[in-house]
Write a protein that holds these residues in place. Structure first.
Motif, PDB file in Angstrom:
ATOM      1  N   SER A 104       0.832  -1.203   0.000  1.00 40.73           N
ATOM      2  CA  SER A 104       0.000   0.000   0.000  1.00 40.73           C
ATOM      3  C   SER A 104       0.866   1.253   0.000  1.00 40.73           C
ATOM      4  O   SER A 104       2.019   1.246   0.428  1.00 40.73           O
ATOM      5  CB  SER A 104      -0.977  -0.005   1.176  1.00 40.73           C
ATOM      6  N   LYS A 105       0.302   2.318  -0.479  1.00 39.11           N
ATOM      7  CA  LYS A 105       1.016   3.577  -0.706  1.00 39.11           C
ATOM      8  C   LYS A 105       1.752   4.087   0.532  1.00 39.11           C
ATOM      9  O   LYS A 105       2.902   4.495   0.462  1.00 39.11           O
ATOM     10  CB  LYS A 105       0.007   4.609  -1.204  1.00 39.11           C
ATOM     11  N   ASP A 106       1.107   4.046   1.687  1.00 43.40           N
ATOM     12  CA  ASP A 106       1.685   4.623   2.905  1.00 43.40           C
ATOM     13  C   ASP A 106       2.292   3.574   3.840  1.00 43.40           C
ATOM     14  O   ASP A 106       2.471   3.831   5.027  1.00 43.40           O
ATOM     15  CB  ASP A 106       0.613   5.413   3.663  1.00 43.40           C
TER      16      ASP A 106
END
Length: 146
Positions: free
Chosen positions: A14-16
């Motif tokens: 996931s991005k974060d």
């Protein structure tokens, strides 16, 4: 009957996500392989046709399906779904520059019909343990598939 699944730990993409973070993801598993002879035997239980009769028809169907797909036809099987052969290509600047060698490898696409879409819509899941392995602590209630 529910689909069998097990949990596998994979990198969190996931991005974060923090560096090195991992999450558990469900992975469905196939529990058995059913070959054409077994399918014919099962079908014969629901009809007056013998396993050999069914095998003869299915073998003919496979031959006709191959011919149809090779001729660029789509094969429609009612509520079961349809098959067609597709292939993309690399581009050319002009029509004259386009050659058939620019085609990518052809493949067969299956579009499920209403019968299979209903099966997918109504799918249930059951956690399981691979034979010969021990479930993680606190998860002894999972069925073992043999």
């Amino acid at each position: 009957m529910p689909l069998k699944y097990r949990l596998v730990k994979r990198k969190d993409m996931s991005k974060d996500a923090a560096a090195g973070a991992e999450l558990y993801f469900a992975q469905t598993s196939i529990t058995k392989k059913v070959d054409l002879n077994r399918i014919c035997a099962r079908i014969s239980k629901y009809s007056t046709a013998s396993r050999g009769d069914i095998l003869l028809v299915l073998d003919g169907f496979i031959t006709v399906m191959n011919e149809s797909l090779a001729d660029g036809e789509s094969v429609h099987l009612g509520d079961f779904g349809s098959f067609r052969m597709v292939a993309g290509s690399k581009g050319a600047t002009t029509e004259e520059e386009f050659k058939t060698s620019l085609f990518n490898r052809a493949h067969i696409v299956f579009y499920p019909g209403t019968m299979l879409m209903n099966l997918v819509r109504d799918a249930s899941f059951e956690k399981w343990v691979l034979p010969g392995t021990t479930p993680p602590e606190g998860e002894d209630d999972r069925p073992v598939i043999e």
